[in-house]
Design a protein around this motif. Structure first.
Motif, mmCIF file in Angstrom:
data_model
loop_
_atom_site.group_PDB
_atom_site.id
_atom_site.type_symbol
_atom_site.label_atom_id
_atom_site.label_comp_id
_atom_site.label_asym_id
_atom_site.label_seq_id
_atom_site.Cartn_x
_atom_site.Cartn_y
_atom_site.Cartn_z
ATOM 1 N N ILE A 151 0.981 -13.157 0.852
ATOM 2 C CA ILE A 151 0.238 -11.956 1.244
ATOM 3 C C ILE A 151 -1.256 -12.159 1.011
ATOM 4 N N SER A 152 -1.643 -13.410 0.698
ATOM 5 C CA SER A 152 -3.027 -13.653 0.306
ATOM 6 C C SER A 152 -3.648 -14.904 0.921
ATOM 7 N N ASN A 153 -2.882 -15.676 1.670
ATOM 8 C CA ASN A 153 -3.407 -16.914 2.255
ATOM 9 C C ASN A 153 -3.070 -16.999 3.742
ATOM 10 N N PRO A 154 -3.933 -16.441 4.595
ATOM 11 C CA PRO A 154 -3.663 -16.460 6.040
ATOM 12 C C PRO A 154 -3.589 -17.860 6.636
ATOM 13 N N GLN A 155 -4.094 -18.873 5.925
ATOM 14 C CA GLN A 155 -4.082 -20.223 6.466
ATOM 15 C C GLN A 155 -2.669 -20.770 6.629
ATOM 16 N N VAL A 156 -1.698 -20.157 5.975
ATOM 17 C CA VAL A 156 -0.308 -20.569 6.176
ATOM 18 C C VAL A 156 0.128 -20.289 7.608
ATOM 19 N N GLY A 157 -0.511 -19.292 8.240
ATOM 20 C CA GLY A 157 -0.217 -18.968 9.631
ATOM 21 C C GLY A 157 0.635 -17.729 9.773
ATOM 22 N N TYR A 158 0.760 -17.260 11.006
ATOM 23 C CA TYR A 158 1.439 -16.004 11.295
ATOM 24 C C TYR A 158 2.788 -16.199 11.990
ATOM 25 N N ASN A 159 3.095 -17.428 12.380
ATOM 26 C CA ASN A 159 4.357 -17.717 13.065
ATOM 27 C C ASN A 159 5.382 -18.194 12.044
ATOM 28 N N PRO A 160 6.361 -17.384 11.702
ATOM 29 C CA PRO A 160 7.307 -17.758 10.639
ATOM 30 C C PRO A 160 8.188 -18.948 10.974
ATOM 31 N N GLU A 161 8.258 -19.331 12.249
ATOM 32 C CA GLU A 161 9.110 -20.449 12.648
ATOM 33 C C GLU A 161 8.341 -21.752 12.780
ATOM 34 N N ALA A 162 7.039 -21.727 12.507
ATOM 35 C CA ALA A 162 6.190 -22.891 12.768
ATOM 36 C C ALA A 162 6.504 -24.082 11.872
ATOM 37 N N VAL B 10 -2.742 16.723 4.299
ATOM 38 C CA VAL B 10 -2.314 16.590 2.903
ATOM 39 C C VAL B 10 -3.526 16.737 1.986
ATOM 40 N N LYS B 11 -3.391 17.587 0.973
ATOM 41 C CA LYS B 11 -4.382 17.664 -0.090
ATOM 42 C C LYS B 11 -4.039 16.597 -1.110
ATOM 43 N N ILE B 12 -4.938 15.630 -1.272
ATOM 44 C CA ILE B 12 -4.640 14.467 -2.093
ATOM 45 C C ILE B 12 -4.861 14.784 -3.571
ATOM 46 N N HIS B 13 -3.866 14.418 -4.378
ATOM 47 C CA HIS B 13 -3.984 14.558 -5.830
ATOM 48 C C HIS B 13 -4.357 13.228 -6.488
ATOM 49 N N ALA B 14 -3.852 12.127 -5.956
ATOM 50 C CA ALA B 14 -4.168 10.810 -6.507
ATOM 51 C C ALA B 14 -4.150 9.777 -5.386
ATOM 52 N N ALA B 15 -5.028 8.792 -5.509
ATOM 53 C CA ALA B 15 -5.061 7.665 -4.575
ATOM 54 C C ALA B 15 -5.090 6.385 -5.402
ATOM 55 N N ALA B 16 -4.743 5.275 -4.775
ATOM 56 C CA ALA B 16 -4.686 4.000 -5.490
ATOM 57 C C ALA B 16 -5.574 2.969 -4.814
ATOM 58 N N GLY B 17 -6.120 2.068 -5.638
ATOM 59 C CA GLY B 17 -6.910 0.964 -5.119
ATOM 60 C C GLY B 17 -6.100 -0.321 -5.097
ATOM 61 N N ASN B 18 -6.466 -1.212 -4.193
ATOM 62 C CA ASN B 18 -5.758 -2.479 -4.010
ATOM 63 C C ASN B 18 -6.746 -3.583 -3.665
ATOM 64 N N PRO B 19 -6.382 -4.852 -3.905
ATOM 65 C CA PRO B 19 -7.256 -5.947 -3.479
ATOM 66 C C PRO B 19 -7.588 -5.900 -1.993
ATOM 67 N N ILE B 20 -6.681 -5.365 -1.185
ATOM 68 C CA ILE B 20 -6.947 -5.294 0.251
ATOM 69 C C ILE B 20 -8.140 -4.389 0.547
ATOM 70 N N ASP B 21 -8.400 -3.387 -0.302
ATOM 71 C CA ASP B 21 -9.574 -2.537 -0.108
ATOM 72 C C ASP B 21 -10.855 -3.356 -0.199
ATOM 73 N N CYS B 22 -10.887 -4.296 -1.140
ATOM 74 C CA CYS B 22 -12.056 -5.156 -1.284
ATOM 75 C C CYS B 22 -12.185 -6.114 -0.106
ATOM 76 N N MET B 23 -11.063 -6.670 0.339
ATOM 77 C CA MET B 23 -11.086 -7.604 1.463
ATOM 78 C C MET B 23 -11.579 -6.923 2.731
ATOM 79 N N VAL B 24 -11.089 -5.708 2.985
ATOM 80 C CA VAL B 24 -11.509 -4.974 4.185
ATOM 81 C C VAL B 24 -12.981 -4.603 4.080
ATOM 82 N N ALA B 25 -13.416 -4.146 2.902
ATOM 83 C CA ALA B 25 -14.813 -3.758 2.724
ATOM 84 C C ALA B 25 -15.752 -4.944 2.938
#
Length: 337
Positions: free
Chosen positions: A256-267, A36-51
């Motif tokens: 979508i911003s606080n992993p301390q809540v945990g990853y198990n939805p039934e916990a 794909v030839k890119i015409h536009a891309a978007a930035g997100n807070p996740i880009d900063c977190m990963v960086a």
């Protein structure tokens, strides 16, 4: 080919980011992929977190990393006898399949801050003609996140009471509109600086968190679903406190911003039927629906700023996003044709 990359993690984006020029356009993609030839891309807070390296222990983030996940552009090369052809306008979020994982040999995540990208056909949506490349790129990640959080995790439906932390954010703004569109009652948080923007989204209640504690608001009782887009301080603790009546027994909570809540939805059952940290999973079907909703005027995606495709442009974008002052999405104009 040009791309914005970094080879080490950190928060000094000015010294980390580099504009890499190889001079060669990628070769023809393998079966099941498109160039794909890119015409536009978007930035997100996740880009900063990963960086910054916050997620390197959880997600595959091989270095060097090309910045950016969501993009819109035109197919430059693709195999014959498939549902796409050269010249098709497409958009997507290059996330991998399910929680930033890679399931297809040769696939990578990110890579949108570049003039070309090779991605699996399975993540692509065709862009409607009445949707600009900038809005399509801005929509893919945050729209999919908001939609899946509301309807897959929280099971929001007509008549539900929904609390969304972070109404001015790109995800929060879309979530307000999507929840209202299905007939939910929606409360959200914002500061005076962003009040006019959030009012335009027409939630039922806006709480100025600088002036009052949302947890004490008399209307926040027996809430069905809570969507935390900003890691609201002590939100989960306040909601799950023994004497709290904010969320009804068996309610739902997604962040979508606080992993301390945990990853198990039934916990946290039986107090909460579902509660967990969540990241999107690729869904062209959701992308298609969201694009249709934008074209039909049912939802809007706000573009805050547009940045040039350069090292300085990328540095300025990441610093601006990381400041927390952005309203809506920020895009990078890659191809100016």
């Amino acid at each position: 080919m040009k791309s914005i990359q970094y080879s080490s993690h950190g928060s000094d984006f000015a010294s980390m980011l580099e504009l890499i020029e190889t001079g060669d356009i990628p070769s023809n993609p393998p079966p099941g992929f498109a160039l794909v030839k890119i015409h536009a891309a978007a930035g997100n807070p996740i880009d900063c977190m990963v960086a910054k390296g916050y997620l390197k222990e959880t997600w595959p983030c091989p270095l060097p990393m090309t910045v950016g996940y969501d993009f819109s552009g035109v197919i430059a090369s693709v195999e014959e006898n498939c549902s796409f052809q050269v010249g098709d306008e497409v958009f997507a979020v290059n996330w991998g399949q399910h929680q930033h994982n890679l399931t297809q040999e040769g696939a990578t995540t990110g890579g949108a801050f570049a003039d070309y990208i090779t991605v699996p056909l399975s993540i692509l949506s065709k862009k409607p003609k009445d949707l600009s490349h900038e809005k399509a790129a801005a929509l893919a990640l945050v729209g999919t996140t908001a939609y899946e959080a509301l309807f897959d995790c929280l099971k929001v439906k007509s008549g539900d009471k929904v609390l969304i932390f972070g109404g001015p954010t790109a995800v929060g703004s879309l979530a307000i509109q999507l929840a209202k569109n299905v007939g939910a009652w929606v409360a959200t948080t914002a500061s005076e600086r962003n009040m006019d923007h959030v009012k335009s989204l027409q939630p039922d209640l806006i709480i100025d968190y600088h002036k009052e504690d949302w947890a004490d608001h008399p209307s926040l009782v027996d809430i069905d679903a809570v969507f935390d887009t900003v890691a609201e301080k002590d939100a989960f603790a306040k909601i799950t406190a023994e004497a709290s009546t904010i969320v009804k027994e068996g309610g739902r909570f997604v962040t979508i911003s606080n992993p301390q809540v945990g990853y198990n939805p039934e916990a946290h059952q039986p107090r909460l039927a579902w509660a967990a940290f969540f990241c999107l999973y690729n869904s062209p079907e959701v992308q298609d629906k969201l694009a249709e909703d934008v074209v039909d005027g049912k939802v809007d995606i706000t573009i805050d700023k547009a940045f040039e495709f350069s090292k300085d442009g990328a540095v300025d974008m990441l610093y601006y996003i990381d400041s927390g002052k952005s309203r809506g999405k920020n895009v990078m104009k890659i191809c100016l044709e």
